[in-house]
Each structure stands twice: as C-alpha cells, then as structure tokens.
Write a protein that holds these residues in place. Structure first.
Motif, PDB file in Angstrom:
ATOM      1  N   UNK A   1       0.828  -1.201   0.000  1.00  0.00           N
ATOM      2  CA  UNK A   1       0.000   0.000   0.000  1.00  0.00           C
ATOM      3  C   UNK A   1       0.869   1.261   0.000  1.00  0.00           C
ATOM      4  N   UNK A   2       1.957   1.217   0.792  1.00  0.00           N
ATOM      5  CA  UNK A   2       2.875   2.357   0.827  1.00  0.00           C
ATOM      6  C   UNK A   2       3.516   2.581  -0.544  1.00  0.00           C
ATOM      7  N   UNK A   3       3.951   1.522  -1.170  1.00  0.00           N
ATOM      8  CA  UNK A   3       4.581   1.645  -2.496  1.00  0.00           C
ATOM      9  C   UNK A   3       3.586   2.176  -3.528  1.00  0.00           C
TER      10      UNK A   3
ATOM     11  N   UNK B   1       2.176  12.184   6.834  1.00  0.00           N
ATOM     12  CA  UNK B   1       2.102  10.932   6.064  1.00  0.00           C
ATOM     13  C   UNK B   1       3.153  10.908   4.958  1.00  0.00           C
ATOM     14  N   UNK B   2       3.343  12.047   4.311  1.00  0.00           N
ATOM     15  CA  UNK B   2       4.350  12.128   3.246  1.00  0.00           C
ATOM     16  C   UNK B   2       5.757  11.931   3.822  1.00  0.00           C
ATOM     17  N   UNK B   3       6.031  12.541   4.961  1.00  0.00           N
ATOM     18  CA  UNK B   3       7.355  12.400   5.571  1.00  0.00           C
ATOM     19  C   UNK B   3       7.636  10.934   5.913  1.00  0.00           C
ATOM     20  N   UNK B   4       6.633  10.222   6.427  1.00  0.00           N
ATOM     21  CA  UNK B   4       6.806   8.803   6.752  1.00  0.00           C
ATOM     22  C   UNK B   4       7.063   8.003   5.480  1.00  0.00           C
TER      23      UNK B   4
ATOM     24  N   UNK C   1      -2.739  10.342  -0.333  1.00  0.00           N
ATOM     25  CA  UNK C   1      -2.183   9.861   0.932  1.00  0.00           C
ATOM     26  C   UNK C   1      -3.246   9.615   1.991  1.00  0.00           C
ATOM     27  N   UNK C   2      -4.461  10.117   1.767  1.00  0.00           N
ATOM     28  CA  UNK C   2      -5.546   9.923   2.725  1.00  0.00           C
ATOM     29  C   UNK C   2      -5.424  10.812   3.947  1.00  0.00           C
ATOM     30  N   UNK C   3      -4.821  11.962   3.791  1.00  0.00           N
ATOM     31  CA  UNK C   3      -4.662  12.886   4.919  1.00  0.00           C
ATOM     32  C   UNK C   3      -5.924  13.682   5.174  1.00  0.00           C
ATOM     33  N   UNK C   4      -6.103  14.083   6.450  1.00  0.00           N
ATOM     34  CA  UNK C   4      -7.273  14.876   6.825  1.00  0.00           C
ATOM     35  C   UNK C   4      -7.095  16.347   6.473  1.00  0.00           C
ATOM     36  N   UNK C   5      -5.895  16.860   6.678  1.00  0.00           N
ATOM     37  CA  UNK C   5      -5.604  18.256   6.384  1.00  0.00           C
ATOM     38  C   UNK C   5      -4.158  18.360   5.910  1.00  0.00           C
TER      39      UNK C   5
ATOM     40  N   UNK D   1       1.973   6.744  -6.863  1.00  0.00           N
ATOM     41  CA  UNK D   1       0.907   7.586  -7.403  1.00  0.00           C
ATOM     42  C   UNK D   1       1.214   9.076  -7.246  1.00  0.00           C
ATOM     43  N   UNK D   2       2.126   9.427  -6.341  1.00  0.00           N
ATOM     44  CA  UNK D   2       2.510  10.837  -6.181  1.00  0.00           C
ATOM     45  C   UNK D   2       3.396  11.254  -7.351  1.00  0.00           C
ATOM     46  N   UNK D   3       3.072  12.379  -7.959  1.00  0.00           N
ATOM     47  CA  UNK D   3       3.899  12.878  -9.060  1.00  0.00           C
ATOM     48  C   UNK D   3       5.101  13.626  -8.495  1.00  0.00           C
TER      49      UNK D   3
END
Length: 172
Positions: free
Chosen positions: A10-12, A71-74, A60-64, A17-19
């Motif tokens: 899921x992480x990969x 989430x991106x840093x992780x 990433x499914x982030x709330x804000x 999917x991030x450009x």
C-alpha cells in the motif's frame, strides 16, 4: 513517526501515485512554507500549489495539510531510499607502452598534442585560424581587411549583375 521499516504494498502504491511535482510541493510543506512561498520558489501560481497539495492529500488519505505532510514524511523515509550500488572500479592499473624509442622525450616541450580539442583551442583546425591571428601587425591586419572587403564587394556586384540579367530575361 516510526523508525526505519520496509514499505508495504500500500505504501509503495501511494508513493508511486505521487507525481514529482506533488512531491516537490510536499517537500516544501515539510519545511513549513506557505502555499505562496512554495509558489514563489517553484515559479508557479498559488492556486497550482494548492491543487497539487489537495491531490496529494487525496492520494495519501490525509485529513488536512499537516496530516498530509506527516504521512508524506513517513512515506519518504521508507520509500525514497537509494539502493546500495557498489562503485565499479577497475581491477588494477595497466601500463601503456611509450611511442618513443628511448622511453620518453628528452624535453617536455617536445611533446606534441594530437587531441582535437587542443587543436580547436589553438586555432590550428579552424580555417581562419592562420589568416587572422593575434600576432599580426597592423599593416597585415589592414591588408587582410581590405582583401576581405574587396571579396565582399565583388560578390555583391556579381550578385547584382546576375539579378539584373535574370530580370531582363524574365521581362522579355
């Protein structure tokens, strides 16, 4: 944030999917820059920055914004690693035989360079390199300029003569 761990499927998937443009914006979010500052740094509009961050938040499914940055840093910590690639070195140095019969020139200044780049820099390979050199005296330079001017004038007069002849032929 957790320590160093291996990424899940899921992480990969999320990372892939991030450009690159979204990652560039998120990298600047991590250093606490505003959308306006990010826009200035990347040379894009604030609206575009907000679009990229919103799209990344959905991936990433982030709330804000802050949650997305965490989430991106992780993800960056576990997915953006450079794989170990050993440096390829030759096994041992090899000696190249000398082209001189006695092993080498007696004087270092007797060496001649055959490299094309050296020839280009010295002007030997350039057609005008021998005509217009920096060591010519003023009378020689004036003679060269007069000769070139005469060649240009002859060329122009010849061109005008050809043009006039063609005009007469066409007009009858």
């Amino acid at each position: 944030m957790e320590g160093s761990q291996s990424p899940t499927a899921d992480d990969r998937l999320r990372w892939s999917r991030l450009t690159g443009k979204q990652r560039a914006c998120l990298d600047l979010v991590l250093v606490h820059k505003t959308s306006k500052q990010i826009a200035r740094d990347l040379g894009i509009s604030k609206y575009t920055v907000d679009q990229r961050i919103t799209a990344a938040r959905q991936i990433l499914g982030g709330n804000d914004r802050a949650d997305t940055a965490i989430r991106y840093a992780r993800l960056r910590q576990i997915c953006d690693r450079i794989a170990y690639d050993p440096v390829q070195l030759p096994d041992a140095a090899t000696l190249v035989p000398s082209g001189h019969t006695d092993g080498g020139p007696t004087n270092v200044f007797d060496l001649s360079e055959t490299s094309k780049s050296v020839d280009r820099l010295s002007g030997e390979g350039v057609p005008s390199g021998k005509i217009w050199r920096h060591d010519h005296r003023l009378p020689t330079r004036l003679t060269i300029m007069a000769t070139l001017l005469a060649a240009v004038i002859i060329f122009l007069l010849g061109s005008l003569g050809i043009a006039e002849t063609l005009t007469r032929l066409i007009s009858g």
